[in-house]
Design a protein around this motif. Sequence first.
Motif, PDB file in Angstrom:
ATOM      1  N   ASN A 424       0.871  -1.168   0.000  1.00  0.00           N
ATOM      2  CA  ASN A 424       0.000   0.000   0.000  1.00  0.00           C
ATOM      3  C   ASN A 424       0.914   1.226   0.000  1.00  0.00           C
ATOM      4  N   THR A 588      -7.524   3.941   3.706  1.00  0.00           N
ATOM      5  CA  THR A 588      -6.121   3.685   3.986  1.00  0.00           C
ATOM      6  C   THR A 588      -5.546   4.545   5.102  1.00  0.00           C
ATOM      7  N   GLY A 618      -6.251  -2.471   7.252  1.00  0.00           N
ATOM      8  CA  GLY A 618      -5.987  -1.749   6.026  1.00  0.00           C
ATOM      9  C   GLY A 618      -5.449  -0.356   6.226  1.00  0.00           C
ATOM     10  N   THR A 620      -2.997   2.785   7.435  1.00  0.00           N
ATOM     11  CA  THR A 620      -1.575   3.039   7.633  1.00  0.00           C
ATOM     12  C   THR A 620      -1.317   3.381   9.098  1.00  0.00           C
ATOM     13  N   SER A 627      -1.376  -2.333   6.553  1.00  0.00           N
ATOM     14  CA  SER A 627      -1.916  -1.442   5.520  1.00  0.00           C
ATOM     15  C   SER A 627      -2.063  -2.147   4.180  1.00  0.00           C
ATOM     16  N   ALA A 628      -1.188  -3.128   3.901  1.00  0.00           N
ATOM     17  CA  ALA A 628      -1.254  -3.840   2.614  1.00  0.00           C
ATOM     18  C   ALA A 628      -2.520  -4.672   2.483  1.00  0.00           C
ATOM     19  N   HIS A 630      -5.299  -3.654   2.685  1.00  0.00           N
ATOM     20  CA  HIS A 630      -6.290  -2.798   2.020  1.00  0.00           C
ATOM     21  C   HIS A 630      -6.349  -3.068   0.516  1.00  0.00           C
ATOM     22  N   VAL A 631      -5.237  -3.526  -0.043  1.00  0.00           N
ATOM     23  CA  VAL A 631      -5.127  -3.656  -1.499  1.00  0.00           C
ATOM     24  C   VAL A 631      -5.973  -4.825  -1.997  1.00  0.00           C
ATOM     25  N   GLU A 711      -4.072   1.934  -6.244  1.00  0.00           N
ATOM     26  CA  GLU A 711      -3.571   1.290  -5.019  1.00  0.00           C
ATOM     27  C   GLU A 711      -4.608   0.320  -4.450  1.00  0.00           C
ATOM     28  N   ALA A 712      -5.853   0.805  -4.311  1.00  0.00           N
ATOM     29  CA  ALA A 712      -6.889  -0.020  -3.681  1.00  0.00           C
ATOM     30  C   ALA A 712      -7.256  -1.231  -4.526  1.00  0.00           C
TER      31      ALA A 712
END
Length: 817
Positions: A424, A588, A618, A620, A627-628, A630-631, A711-712
Amino acid sequence: MKLHTAVTLLFTAVSTQLSASPLDESKIQFLGPIAINSTIKPADTAHRDAIIDNLLPTLQKNTNQIMLFNQQSKWQPLNKISKLTIPGLQALKFNFTTERFVSGKLKLEGIEKAKVFLNGEAVSGISEIQLNVAKGDHQVLVVAEQVNDWNKVDISFEGKADHDSITLTDKQTKALSAKQLFDAPTVSAISLSPNGEYYITTMRRYNDEKGNSAITETTLYNEDGEALYHFDGMNAANFAWRDDSEKLTYLSDNKAYIFDLKTTKRTQVASQLNGANSITFFDENTLIFEWTNSGKEEGKLTKHYQGLEDRWSYARTQSQIFLLDITSGLLNPVTVGTQSHQLADFDVKANTILATRHQQDYAQPPHMLTELIEIDLSNYQQKVIGQYRTFNNAQYTKEGIYVTAGPDFANGAGRNLPEGMLANNYDGQLYLMDRSGQNVKALSKNFDPAISNFTVLNNGDVVLKATDEDRQQLFLFDESKNKFKRINTGLDVVEKYAVSDERHAQVLFTGTTVSTPQQLKTIHVSDNRSKTLWDSKGIAYQGAEIANLEEFNFTNKEGVEIKGRVYLPHDLDKSKKYPALVYYYGGTSPVTRGFSGRYPFNLWAAKGYVVYVLQPTGATGFGQKFSAEHVNAWGEHTANDIIMGTKEFVKAYPFVDDKRLGNLGASYGGFMTMLLTTKTNLFSASISHAGISNITSYWGQGWWGYLYSGEASKGSFPWNNPTLYSQHSPVFNANKVTTPLLLIHGDADTNVPPGESHNMYTALKILGQDVELVEYKGADHQIFARDKRFHWWDTMLAYFDKHLKNEPQWWQHLYGK
């Protein structure tokens, strides 16, 4: 004089009619005469309103006595007044509490001429005043100009229905109010001199008279807090200091000025600078700035798009870098061409400039490309240092360059993820590379907070701001030790900060804690001890009842701890059952611990709700792996966390009524609200503000839709992953919704177009579900204007009062039956 004895206003039904109930005169304060020995009334002059309105702030104060023309006047209970007539002005004041939305008439008998104020705002009427007030503490102030016989004055209240009652009170504390949160003075911008001996602040506040127009004041202070100079119409963020701290430069009315601190004289050095911004000293004799020029349309009939960026209204605006010779006024372009250039940094000794520009390149997510270039001012030659898919900021240090960007910067140099996970890149990292752009060193790979911006010190250390879980904190990166150290600000959320570096590294900053309003502070990095320069608590929040806060975390099904916090009403009675509101973002970023903000949790608690805020998977600030998640998820993990967290929250707080739970979120959080209505019946009412209902239409139509989706939804498109774009879109599952849903949107929203709420509204209307749609005219993705903000806050609370408290009257007052 007739005395009234009722402390609480009760309503007596005569047949089916309600009668007015007298107010307890012992709790009504009287002041008079206000103008000593004066027989001239304000109404006898042409300035009646000005006379009364100027006196209003003094009369509103919670004090027993005030000074009037060097004479002391004392408030006293109305039932102690026995005079027939009193010369000059008189004032009546009483405070009352309501436990719900109340509608009724305040009746003032025996007062022939007066001006009446409710919570500081003038209301119409004298003998009868319509009051519509929400749950909370309120004040009525009457400035009387003509009373023929005080023995005949009678004050009463008649409610519209039997539940419309108010209670007079003389308590010293007061429930937090919306007006208090929005109107309170705040430091909106700051600037600190390089030697730390001076600072500039812009103070902003609002009031009823100015309405949506902010009242601002920009002031120069010395380090002892002594005001030296006021700058009219300026913002502290627009000033730049010369390295010796003796002069300032700024732009005003399309002109460039130099301000001398010793003489307080300003000198104009250039004019006709329409579109110029970010001016600063390059050296003692030269200024450097960016100069923009608006792009042109082809004509009135059509717009021929020149790329995906052309959906932005400012996409064709060109920005170039210029130098300005202070002595002669000569303007020298540093960059030119069809591409915009943004100034990143400069090195006077090396005679070079760092700049960025964006290439139109959609080959890889997030479908943009940033070029970092260095310009040699001796020959104006440009050198491309690198091209990056993820890039935020760059600054020189000694012989190298600090950069902030996502984990994928420089071919994934900052990645700290299990094999196969996609990063992310909103999770900001700090890097150091040489001036050629080679030998990139990832400095924050094992540092969980997400870095947003930074300032390089003379010794090569870095002061940076980072998202640390649900806090916004300052850190020092020690270059020699290759370590990060938290700067002890004493705040949960640092808003603005400025750094000086001539003597010792010093930081000026503003911020709040979760339960205390804004402060302005300074700290020396070396000893990590802070000093408070200004505190809004004593100015705007004296006696305010603030919610009690408790931390509430739980472990989700994957064994990951999900952080959260709970706001408890000030007067909580654990023997009763309370409705609760659950708030999240789910995108995010975490929901930070600011004291106020667009979604005022402390205010919601003051209105009788237990408020649970959680930070689902998800976000940061919790490390790259967190956070990753979230992807390519679009709510999959987030929804599970919110549902499980809400159930655990209800178990842990037995005074919360699990049949009266509301949930709400905005933007990605609005998407989450819609999605949750398709997945659970846990909630009794839901609100989505500016939410996404169809991932495909947002990706293609939102101004930043394709960038955010880069990103998402990294690597996923409607043609190669239709399941993600359809089955994760709430509108494709609208037939599963049974929860009452309020959709709120600004009709000028460019980030998430209002059609996203229209999609869901259309579907649920056709399905016969309980759905409401409220659009705010002229509002973009956020509600900023004061009048709209108050109405918006009222709308959300009124909707929950209707569904969670079985009190529809506030909603009916706003929108009818």
